[in-house]
Design an enzyme around this catalytic site. Structure first.
Site, mmCIF file in Angstrom:
data_model
loop_
_atom_site.group_PDB
_atom_site.id
_atom_site.type_symbol
_atom_site.label_atom_id
_atom_site.label_comp_id
_atom_site.label_asym_id
_atom_site.label_seq_id
_atom_site.Cartn_x
_atom_site.Cartn_y
_atom_site.Cartn_z
ATOM 1 N N HIS A 1 -7.247 -6.167 0.747
ATOM 2 C CA HIS A 1 -6.092 -5.311 1.053
ATOM 3 C C HIS A 1 -5.338 -5.767 2.304
ATOM 4 C CE1 HIS A 1 -4.095 -1.491 0.110
ATOM 5 N NE2 HIS A 1 -4.059 -1.199 1.388
ATOM 6 N N SER B 1 0.826 -1.197 0.000
ATOM 7 C CA SER B 1 0.000 0.000 0.000
ATOM 8 C C SER B 1 0.867 1.258 0.000
ATOM 9 C CB SER B 1 -0.972 -0.055 1.184
ATOM 10 O OG SER B 1 -1.992 0.901 1.042
ATOM 11 N N ASP C 1 -10.045 -5.678 -3.423
ATOM 12 C CA ASP C 1 -9.490 -4.623 -2.574
ATOM 13 C C ASP C 1 -10.436 -3.428 -2.579
ATOM 14 O OD1 ASP C 1 -7.914 -2.447 -1.562
ATOM 15 O OD2 ASP C 1 -6.090 -3.554 -2.102
#
Length: 282
Positions: free
Chosen positions: A257, A148, A224
């Site tokens: 995620h 991320s 995600d």
């Protein structure tokens, strides 16, 4: 520079350790985790992969949740996981999760009050590797990866310094931060309103004009919840096609995620890095 060892846990024949030290670059005390595979027990030096974590994380999340130690032990590579921002009572912060502590974005801040401490780019690129390589049985063969916000940081560092890293990979990276809410908020605070300064920290913009090459692997979960608004992998894909950059981009059906996603594909990423690092058992 003195190091304080704060914890030690044996894992897959090697050792997971946490350390604290004073950072001159960040002007505060910092923590990092390191996994030393069993091959280092006799003093043998091994290559290293740096992992940069995402928003709200510390030096603990990846090293505890990813399950990376098993494959790192098999391949004979060390892993270093720094914290995600400066820490301390006098370090500037923000009530929101996506700015301030836990959200350093791996940039060198130029704007007050952030510029007093928030120089995570220089910390990860220079100060931390110098400390690690001087202290542990680690070679100067480095790769870098992240998740991320940390995937953004890893890609940017490798793209800007292809001579420093053998390979780069990312899970769910913020691929085009100049054009997403997370990036725009952080860059405005840390770097100022002038968007020209932002381009140095955008992987898609850097990849589009890249001259040097670091082999790159990106995995992105299709389930995600940040995919469309924040991550924008399609911009990375377009940049790689435009410049002919060697990017392998995989979309993974059903994955989100979380660290469940990272743990599911961590072996692939470590094998990828080991191949380029010429690791002991790759």
């Amino acid at each position: 520079m003195s190091l304080e060892n704060t914890s030690v846990n044996k894992s897959y024949g090697g050792w997971t350790k946490h350390y604290s030290h004073h950072s001159e670059v960040l002007n505060c005390d910092m923590r990092f985790a390191i996994y030393l595979p069993p091959q280092t027990a006799n003093g043998q030096k091994v290559p290293v992969v740096y992992f940069l974590s995402g928003l709200t994380c510390t030096d603990e999340n990846f090293i505890q949740k990813s399950g990376a130690q098993r494959m790192a032990a098999e391949l004979g590579i060390a892993i270093v996981a720094p914290d995600t921002s400066p820490r301390g009572d006098d370090v500037a912060d923000d009530p929101a999760y996506d700015l301030g502590k836990g959200a350093g974005f791996y940039v060198n801040a130029t704007q007050a009050p952030w510029n007093r401490h928030y120089h995570m780019y220089d910390y990860v690129m220079n100060e931390l590797p110098q400390l690690v390589e001087a202290t542990f049985p680690i070679t100067d063969q480095r790769s870098i990866f992240g998740h991320s916000m940390g995937g953004h940081g890893a890609l940017v560092m490798a793209l800007r310094h292809p001579d420093r890293f053998k390979s780069v990979s990312a899970f769910s990276p913020i691929g085009n931060p100049v054009d997403c809410p997370w990036g725009q908020k952080a860059f405005t605070a840390y770097l100022g309103e002038e968007r020209g300064a932002w381009a140095d920290y955008d992987a898609s913009l850097l990849m589009r004009k890249a001259s040097g090459v670091v082999p790159a692997l990106v995995d992105q979960g299709e389930a995600d919840n940040f995919l469309a608004e924040q991550l924008k992998p399609e911009t990375l894909e377009a940049a790689a096609k435009a410049s002919g950059y060697p990017l392998e981009l995989n979309f993974r059906e059903g994955y989100d995620h979380s660290y469940y996603f990272i743990a599911s594909f961590i072996d692939d990423h470590l094998r990828f890095h080991a191949k380029h690092l010429n690791a002991l058992n790759s």
